[in-house]
Design a protein around this motif. Structure first.
Motif, PDB file in Angstrom:
ATOM      1  N   MET A  66       0.820  -1.218   0.000  1.00 53.51           N
ATOM      2  CA  MET A  66       0.000   0.000   0.000  1.00 53.51           C
ATOM      3  C   MET A  66       0.849   1.261   0.000  1.00 53.51           C
ATOM      4  O   MET A  66       0.437   2.292  -0.524  1.00 53.51           O
ATOM      5  N   PRO A  72      -5.823   5.687  -4.843  1.00 55.84           N
ATOM      6  CA  PRO A  72      -6.565   5.458  -3.596  1.00 55.84           C
ATOM      7  C   PRO A  72      -7.512   4.270  -3.684  1.00 55.84           C
ATOM      8  O   PRO A  72      -7.700   3.550  -2.687  1.00 55.84           O
ATOM      9  N   ARG A  75      -5.651   1.141  -2.981  1.00 61.46           N
ATOM     10  CA  ARG A  75      -5.327   1.053  -1.536  1.00 61.46           C
ATOM     11  C   ARG A  75      -6.561   0.653  -0.733  1.00 61.46           C
ATOM     12  O   ARG A  75      -6.475  -0.178   0.182  1.00 61.46           O
ATOM     13  N   ARG A  76      -7.705   1.273  -1.059  1.00 57.21           N
ATOM     14  CA  ARG A  76      -8.927   0.966  -0.300  1.00 57.21           C
ATOM     15  C   ARG A  76      -9.294  -0.509  -0.430  1.00 57.21           C
ATOM     16  O   ARG A  76      -9.752  -1.126   0.527  1.00 57.21           O
ATOM     17  N   ALA A  77      -9.116  -1.051  -1.633  1.00 57.83           N
ATOM     18  CA  ALA A  77      -9.477  -2.455  -1.848  1.00 57.83           C
ATOM     19  C   ALA A  77      -8.496  -3.397  -1.144  1.00 57.83           C
ATOM     20  O   ALA A  77      -8.852  -4.508  -0.763  1.00 57.83           O
TER      21      ALA A  77
ATOM     22  N   PRO B  59      -1.540   8.605   3.228  1.00 56.20           N
ATOM     23  CA  PRO B  59      -1.802   7.172   3.456  1.00 56.20           C
ATOM     24  C   PRO B  59      -0.629   6.282   3.045  1.00 56.20           C
ATOM     25  O   PRO B  59      -0.387   5.245   3.664  1.00 56.20           O
ATOM     26  N   MET B  60       0.106   6.685   2.018  1.00 58.42           N
ATOM     27  CA  MET B  60       1.283   5.908   1.604  1.00 58.42           C
ATOM     28  C   MET B  60       2.360   6.007   2.682  1.00 58.42           C
ATOM     29  O   MET B  60       3.027   5.023   3.002  1.00 58.42           O
ATOM     30  N   ALA B  63       1.269   3.787   5.477  1.00 55.39           N
ATOM     31  CA  ALA B  63       1.480   2.380   5.124  1.00 55.39           C
ATOM     32  C   ALA B  63       2.964   2.030   5.201  1.00 55.39           C
ATOM     33  O   ALA B  63       3.334   0.941   5.661  1.00 55.39           O
ATOM     34  N   ALA B  64       3.812   2.954   4.766  1.00 57.17           N
ATOM     35  CA  ALA B  64       5.261   2.709   4.860  1.00 57.17           C
ATOM     36  C   ALA B  64       5.668   2.519   6.316  1.00 57.17           C
ATOM     37  O   ALA B  64       6.491   1.662   6.646  1.00 57.17           O
ATOM     38  N   ILE B  82      -4.784   5.644   8.038  1.00 56.77           N
ATOM     39  CA  ILE B  82      -5.015   5.340   6.619  1.00 56.77           C
ATOM     40  C   ILE B  82      -6.505   5.404   6.328  1.00 56.77           C
ATOM     41  O   ILE B  82      -6.939   5.970   5.316  1.00 56.77           O
ATOM     42  N   ASP B  86      -7.966   7.668   3.401  1.00 58.82           N
ATOM     43  CA  ASP B  86      -8.471   6.984   2.203  1.00 58.82           C
ATOM     44  C   ASP B  86      -9.982   6.819   2.231  1.00 58.82           C
ATOM     45  O   ASP B  86     -10.617   6.796   1.173  1.00 58.82           O
ATOM     46  N   GLY B  87     -10.557   6.650   3.402  1.00 58.00           N
ATOM     47  CA  GLY B  87     -11.984   6.397   3.486  1.00 58.00           C
ATOM     48  C   GLY B  87     -12.331   4.979   3.072  1.00 58.00           C
ATOM     49  O   GLY B  87     -11.441   4.133   2.897  1.00 58.00           O
ATOM     50  N   GLY B  88     -13.625   4.727   2.912  1.00 55.83           N
ATOM     51  CA  GLY B  88     -14.087   3.392   2.563  1.00 55.83           C
ATOM     52  C   GLY B  88     -14.055   3.153   1.065  1.00 55.83           C
ATOM     53  O   GLY B  88     -13.619   4.005   0.290  1.00 55.83           O
ATOM     54  N   LEU B  89     -14.509   1.971   0.663  1.00 57.17           N
ATOM     55  CA  LEU B  89     -14.491   1.619  -0.758  1.00 57.17           C
ATOM     56  C   LEU B  89     -15.273   2.631  -1.576  1.00 57.17           C
ATOM     57  O   LEU B  89     -14.874   2.976  -2.692  1.00 57.17           O
ATOM     58  N   LEU B  95      -9.256  12.296   1.541  1.00 57.31           N
ATOM     59  CA  LEU B  95      -8.953  12.566   0.126  1.00 57.31           C
ATOM     60  C   LEU B  95     -10.207  12.990  -0.621  1.00 57.31           C
ATOM     61  O   LEU B  95     -10.177  13.946  -1.397  1.00 57.31           O
TER      62      LEU B  95
END
Lengths: 248, 248
Positions: A66, A72, A75-77, B59-60, B63-64, B82, B86-89, B95
């Motif tokens: 990620m 995005p 990443r979300r998935a 978010p990257m 994640a890092a 994150i 990023d939020g949900g699907l 963002l």
């Protein structure tokens, strides 16, 4: 040199699936030993201890993935994979479920969670996987996750074989595998579609197939190490778990 | 050489807070221009476009960080960052809220999301932050996130200033800042406690203070770049957003 055309979608998927048929670790004799009920308690424990290390690095591997994804939506998935393994602040997640298995086979879950006693060969193989996902093209990283395509079969065999042959095995102890039976197909569907969609040249298809092959190597090497240390010749490397250690 | 003793907890926290007081980007004239209502529509747009790049990398960055954390509890506590961005699907997340602001100031959210028109200096600063978190000791990585300590004040000033001075500003447009007012204090409380708990030598305290200083540099450099390109001298670098581009 003329560039080769890529395989069509169905043929490429068949090529990927053939890698599993030929090389997935359900073909390793340690798997047969385990689900056939022939593994000793200590061999089961050695497996639980070493496999913990693999489990514990999966969320780090997915976070490394990620951290490189600029889209995005991707990443979300992907994020649910980390959630599946790490679980919530207080409960749930594959790691906690694996420690329940550890407890069921007589190990101190704190010992297992510490990573003490993990074989160096296990670390090398698993760390190579995390580095692969961190460093290689994203398409290859996704392709390397596709061993999940072959996992439901091995999980089902493990549940059946362990329940049948081992006193420790009950639904609590095996909840890790039961849960993965539900989670893995969703991840596979997403990952496989991503790879089939994006491997649009012969070169990318080769790289994806190589990545999946690499991942089968990562899994196979872990069982070879277990066999060497705890089955035949049974020469436990310096620093690795000795039967009797880490019991609860 | 005698080793210095570390500062006590209160003094060390005061040292960290002093960095914000001296160097946080609420002291930058671009902030005053913006929340004072003196920024032109195009200056606001340039800010929204460039700040998107920072938002998109958070978010990257997180994640890092998680990819290096071996402690599942720390990963679990960090994961919400994150999710917040990023939020949900299908909905939610900083963002998406930032793109609503982009739309409100007259920009095509697809243009903004593409990252086109971001100033190279913005990319360099933001990418340096992501690399810092990926490469530096975890304690320093956490410390670098502590600019969030100073964020609620700037968000509150922005909401008030933008609502007062700009027609585009309404609760939908500013929902990013309103939401961060609620999210940031939770992250700060966790991160600050982590740093105060783990910076148990003078050397680690120095490193944590340096990390926070570095992060204030990352933020300040972005506003300096905006000033240079869109205020004074107003020399837009090659490839960066030109007023009139990317409008909706």
């Amino acid at each position: 040199m003329l560039s080769r055309p890529p395989l069509d979608r169905e043929s490429f998927e068949a090529r990927l699936r053939a890698i599993g048929a030929a090389r997935y670790h359900d073909r390793h004799p340690f798997h047969a030993l385990l689900h056939g009920g022939q593994a000793s308690a200590d061999q089961v424990r050695a497996w639980v201890i070493n496999r913990w290390y693999y489990q514990s690095r999966i969320p780090m591997k997915d976070a490394a993935f990620m951290s490189r994804v600029t889209d995005p939506a991707l990443r979300r998935a992907w994020r649910s994979r980390i959630e599946d393994h790490d679980g919530g602040l207080d409960e749930g997640g594959g790691l906690r479920r694996w420690l329940r298995l550890a407890e069921a086979v007589g190990l101190d879950p704190g010992y297992v969670a510490s990573g003490a006693g993990v074989m160096p060969a296990t670390r090398f193989a698993v760390d190579a996987y995390v580095r692969f996902v961190r460093d290689m093209p994203l398409l290859d990283a996704v392709a390397s996750s596709l061993t999940e395509m072959f996992a439901p079969k091995i999980h089902a065999e493990r549940i059946e074989g362990l329940l049948q042959h081992y006193d420790f095995a009950d639904e609590t102890a095996l909840s890790y595998f039961r849960t993965r039976l539900a989670e893995a197909p969703r991840d596979v569907a997403f990952g496989l579609r991503h790879v089939l969609d994006h491997a649009d040249t012969a070169e990318k298809q080769d790289a994806a197939a190589d990545a999946l092959t690499f991942k089968t190597d990562v899994l196979w090497a872990q069982l070879d190490a277990l066999w060497s240390g705890y089955v035949e010749p049974g020469r436990i490397p310096p620093g690795a778990w000795q039967p009797g250690e880490g019991l609860r």
